[in-house]
Design a protein around this motif. Structure first.
Motif, PDB file in Angstrom:
ATOM      1  N   MET A   1       0.849  -1.190   0.000  1.00 22.12           N
ATOM      2  CA  MET A   1       0.000   0.000   0.000  1.00 22.12           C
ATOM      3  C   MET A   1       0.886   1.242   0.000  1.00 22.12           C
ATOM      4  O   MET A   1       1.729   1.423   0.876  1.00 22.12           O
ATOM      5  CB  MET A   1      -0.901   0.005   1.251  1.00 22.12           C
ATOM      6  N   SER A   2       0.731   2.092  -1.026  1.00 22.14           N
ATOM      7  CA  SER A   2       1.589   3.271  -1.142  1.00 22.14           C
ATOM      8  C   SER A   2       1.222   4.314  -0.103  1.00 22.14           C
ATOM      9  O   SER A   2       0.064   4.426   0.314  1.00 22.14           O
ATOM     10  CB  SER A   2       1.460   3.873  -2.544  1.00 22.14           C
ATOM     11  N   LYS A   3       2.215   5.082   0.298  1.00 24.77           N
ATOM     12  CA  LYS A   3       1.990   6.119   1.309  1.00 24.77           C
ATOM     13  C   LYS A   3       1.084   7.222   0.764  1.00 24.77           C
ATOM     14  O   LYS A   3       1.147   7.571  -0.408  1.00 24.77           O
ATOM     15  CB  LYS A   3       3.327   6.733   1.738  1.00 24.77           C
ATOM     16  N   LYS A   4       0.264   7.768   1.675  1.00 18.49           N
ATOM     17  CA  LYS A   4      -0.593   8.890   1.304  1.00 18.49           C
ATOM     18  C   LYS A   4      -0.265  10.098   2.172  1.00 18.49           C
ATOM     19  O   LYS A   4       0.073   9.958   3.348  1.00 18.49           O
ATOM     20  CB  LYS A   4      -2.069   8.519   1.471  1.00 18.49           C
ATOM     21  N   TYR A   5      -0.392  11.268   1.562  1.00 20.46           N
ATOM     22  CA  TYR A   5      -0.127  12.523   2.258  1.00 20.46           C
ATOM     23  C   TYR A   5      -1.341  13.426   2.043  1.00 20.46           C
ATOM     24  O   TYR A   5      -1.704  13.723   0.903  1.00 20.46           O
ATOM     25  CB  TYR A   5       1.127  13.195   1.699  1.00 20.46           C
ATOM     26  N   ASN A   6      -1.965  13.854   3.127  1.00 20.22           N
ATOM     27  CA  ASN A   6      -3.139  14.720   3.027  1.00 20.22           C
ATOM     28  C   ASN A   6      -2.719  16.175   3.222  1.00 20.22           C
ATOM     29  O   ASN A   6      -2.199  16.536   4.284  1.00 20.22           O
ATOM     30  CB  ASN A   6      -4.185  14.320   4.068  1.00 20.22           C
ATOM     31  N   ILE A   7      -2.942  16.988   2.193  1.00 22.77           N
ATOM     32  CA  ILE A   7      -2.442  18.362   2.181  1.00 22.77           C
ATOM     33  C   ILE A   7      -3.596  19.351   2.241  1.00 22.77           C
ATOM     34  O   ILE A   7      -4.532  19.282   1.428  1.00 22.77           O
ATOM     35  CB  ILE A   7      -1.627  18.639   0.892  1.00 22.77           C
ATOM     36  N   ILE A  23      -2.728  18.903  -9.822  1.00 22.79           N
ATOM     37  CA  ILE A  23      -3.427  18.039  -8.875  1.00 22.79           C
ATOM     38  C   ILE A  23      -3.174  16.567  -9.201  1.00 22.79           C
ATOM     39  O   ILE A  23      -2.890  15.758  -8.319  1.00 22.79           O
ATOM     40  CB  ILE A  23      -4.939  18.351  -8.883  1.00 22.79           C
ATOM     41  N   LEU A  24      -3.261  16.219 -10.481  1.00 26.32           N
ATOM     42  CA  LEU A  24      -3.039  14.834 -10.902  1.00 26.32           C
ATOM     43  C   LEU A  24      -1.592  14.415 -10.695  1.00 26.32           C
ATOM     44  O   LEU A  24      -1.312  13.275 -10.289  1.00 26.32           O
ATOM     45  CB  LEU A  24      -3.434  14.678 -12.366  1.00 26.32           C
ATOM     46  N   GLN A  25      -0.671  15.325 -10.957  1.00 25.81           N
ATOM     47  CA  GLN A  25       0.747  15.030 -10.738  1.00 25.81           C
ATOM     48  C   GLN A  25       1.011  14.730  -9.261  1.00 25.81           C
ATOM     49  O   GLN A  25       1.772  13.815  -8.925  1.00 25.81           O
ATOM     50  CB  GLN A  25       1.601  16.215 -11.203  1.00 25.81           C
ATOM     51  N   ALA A  26       0.377  15.505  -8.406  1.00 23.24           N
ATOM     52  CA  ALA A  26       0.532  15.279  -6.967  1.00 23.24           C
ATOM     53  C   ALA A  26      -0.065  13.929  -6.561  1.00 23.24           C
ATOM     54  O   ALA A  26       0.545  13.159  -5.810  1.00 23.24           O
ATOM     55  CB  ALA A  26      -0.140  16.415  -6.192  1.00 23.24           C
ATOM     56  N   GLU A  27      -1.272  13.629  -7.057  1.00 19.28           N
ATOM     57  CA  GLU A  27      -1.944  12.378  -6.694  1.00 19.28           C
ATOM     58  C   GLU A  27      -1.146  11.160  -7.116  1.00 19.28           C
ATOM     59  O   GLU A  27      -1.162  10.125  -6.437  1.00 19.28           O
ATOM     60  CB  GLU A  27      -3.340  12.331  -7.304  1.00 19.28           C
ATOM     61  N   ILE A  31       0.082  12.314  -2.989  1.00 22.05           N
ATOM     62  CA  ILE A  31      -0.180  13.603  -2.342  1.00 22.05           C
ATOM     63  C   ILE A  31      -1.596  14.041  -2.691  1.00 22.05           C
ATOM     64  O   ILE A  31      -1.900  14.349  -3.845  1.00 22.05           O
ATOM     65  CB  ILE A  31       0.845  14.661  -2.788  1.00 22.05           C
ATOM     66  N   ILE A  32      -2.471  14.051  -1.694  1.00 19.49           N
ATOM     67  CA  ILE A  32      -3.880  14.373  -1.903  1.00 19.49           C
ATOM     68  C   ILE A  32      -4.119  15.820  -1.480  1.00 19.49           C
ATOM     69  O   ILE A  32      -3.962  16.170  -0.297  1.00 19.49           O
ATOM     70  CB  ILE A  32      -4.794  13.433  -1.100  1.00 19.49           C
ATOM     71  N   LEU A  33      -4.477  16.659  -2.433  1.00 21.82           N
ATOM     72  CA  LEU A  33      -4.688  18.085  -2.175  1.00 21.82           C
ATOM     73  C   LEU A  33      -6.162  18.357  -1.881  1.00 21.82           C
ATOM     74  O   LEU A  33      -7.033  18.053  -2.694  1.00 21.82           O
ATOM     75  CB  LEU A  33      -4.251  18.904  -3.385  1.00 21.82           C
ATOM     76  N   LEU A 130       8.939  20.882  -5.334  1.00 23.02           N
ATOM     77  CA  LEU A 130       7.966  21.115  -4.266  1.00 23.02           C
ATOM     78  C   LEU A 130       7.368  19.795  -3.779  1.00 23.02           C
ATOM     79  O   LEU A 130       7.314  19.531  -2.560  1.00 23.02           O
ATOM     80  CB  LEU A 130       6.857  22.041  -4.759  1.00 23.02           C
ATOM     81  N   LEU A 131       6.906  18.959  -4.687  1.00 22.08           N
ATOM     82  CA  LEU A 131       6.279  17.693  -4.303  1.00 22.08           C
ATOM     83  C   LEU A 131       7.275  16.792  -3.576  1.00 22.08           C
ATOM     84  O   LEU A 131       6.916  16.108  -2.603  1.00 22.08           O
ATOM     85  CB  LEU A 131       5.716  16.992  -5.541  1.00 22.08           C
ATOM     86  N   LYS A 132       8.502  16.803  -4.026  1.00 25.98           N
ATOM     87  CA  LYS A 132       9.546  16.019  -3.349  1.00 25.98           C
ATOM     88  C   LYS A 132       9.763  16.537  -1.930  1.00 25.98           C
ATOM     89  O   LYS A 132       9.831  15.744  -0.968  1.00 25.98           O
ATOM     90  CB  LYS A 132      10.843  16.122  -4.156  1.00 25.98           C
TER      91      LYS A 132
END
Length: 392
Positions: A1-7, A23-27, A31-33, A130-132
């Protein structure tokens, strides 16, 4: 299960189609915006569910509140001030992302004052960096480490009230030795609240009888609910289930949680002073490990139900297993069974659902004109003999 980040993302243009690629690049990186157009809306959401969010992403210009007509840099200053005020509760990594040249290309006094870099949303390399950096900074947060280490459980917990997430993060901090202070009454109450939510979810798909969750109009009877899902007769509600939903170990865990966390079975309010066994335990063992063990047991219960509920979600089928029964004036349950044998001495036998054999006195056989194959209604005394017999 991949890690999730709630932003938490505050940007007056967060729902602009032009930002969809970002948004899609982050997801794609987990990374959930979650976007808000104003400072007030965003931070109201943050404070209402503080342990849901891991990082804060700020536009350089956004609205102060939902009635503002023009975005301005005052919102950025207010946001940074609020982030610093929240540090005693939770320290959030935060970043600034803008497409405004007077933030990205020249020195800005607000950014300079807080020694902040403004990432350029129009520069692909800036966005990539930024995402990194968001993930790297987020990974240093103890709350997110806890969620990632127990990701399956916290995914399940998303279906429960937000307070449940706060409860388990606090408990895991204790397990990590970060905070060994604990209050039995506070946390025992929280565990019972989560358990109550679990029983309500079981009722929503028909696994649990309505009577178990409508005590006094709103309360959940925790003990009766546990008995029903365990395939046992409820003690006071006169209902049971012909199918046993709880595996034995899950049933044992739930019973242990209910008993240990409070003497009253029908309420989530806990008064530990009423539980004599817990008081005796505390006199010699005053540690948080009892609380931790109950919390870990509850985790298994919720994870089990998440899968079981998906496989057994047909309400009509589930409710078809509900049964009601009667009791006599002394509280003895009326059973219904078929006579399977009548001996040469005219003694009869019926077999209950649990396999227990019950005898029928030869006088009752004669008096009620009973024959092999008849269905009878009866209660059972201590000697396993049928009483109060009526022919069905």
């Amino acid at each position: 299960m991949s890690k999730k980040y709630n932003i938490l993302w505050i940007d007056d243009e967060y729902n602009d189609e032009a930002l969809l690629p970002f948004i899609l690049q982050a997801e794609q990186q987990g990374i959930i915006l979650e976007g808000y157009g104003s400072f007030k809306e965003g931070f109201n959401a943050l404070e209402a569910n503080i342990n849901y969010y891991d990082v804060i992403l700020l536009d350089a210009l956004f609205f102060e509140n939902e009635t503002s007509e023009t975005p301005n840099p005052a919102g950025l200053g207010s946001a940074i001030k609020k982030i610093n005020e929240l540090i005693p509760k939770k320290a959030f990594p935060y970043f600034v992302l803008s497409g405004q040249t007077h933030f990205t290309d020249v020195t800005n006094p607000i950014l300079e004052a807080f020694q902040l870099r403004c990432y350029n949303k129009k520069n692909p390399e800036d966005v990539k960096e930024l995402l990194k950096n968001i993930k790297e900074e987020a990974d240093t947060q103890i709350e997110l480490q806890i969620k990632h280490e127990n990701q399956l459980f916290f995914e399940v917990l998303n279906q429960y009230p937000d307070s449940g997430r706060d409860t388990f993060i606090s408990i895991f901090k204790g397990l990590k030795g970060i905070d060994n202070g604990f209050d039995d009454e506070l946390y025992f109450t929280q565990l019972r609240i989560i358990l109550e939510s679990f029983f309500r979810k079981a009722n929503e798909i028909g696994l649990l009888h309505d009577k178990c969750v409508q005590i006094n109009g709103s309360q959940v009877n925790l003990t009766e609910s546990c008995l029903f899902l365990s395939g046992c007769d409820t003690k006071h509600l006169n209902v049971n289930c012909s199918v046993t939903h709880f595996p034995k170990l899950i049933a044992d865990n739930v019973k242990n949680i209910i008993y240990t966390t409070g003497a009253a079975s029908h309420t989530t309010n806990v008064d530990i002073t009423q539980n004599i066994d817990v008081q005796a335990y505390r006199r010699t063992i005053n540690t948080p490990y009892l609380l931790y063990s109950l919390a870990l047991q509850l985790m298994d219960v919720l994870i089990w139900f998440d899968e079981y509920g998906k496989v057994n979600s047909d309400m009509a089928i589930n409710q078809s297993y509900w049964e009601e029964f009667e009791k006599d004036q002394y509280g003895n349950k009326f059973e219904i069974a078929t006579i399977t044998n009548i001996s040469a001495t005219n003694w009869g036998t019926v077999i209950l659902k649990d396999g227990k054999r019950i005898s029928i006195f030869h006088g009752d056989i004669t008096q009620n004109n009973l024959v092999l194959g008849d269905s009878i209604k009866f209660t059972v005394n201590n000697s396993a003999k049928a009483q109060n017999i009526t022919k069905q």
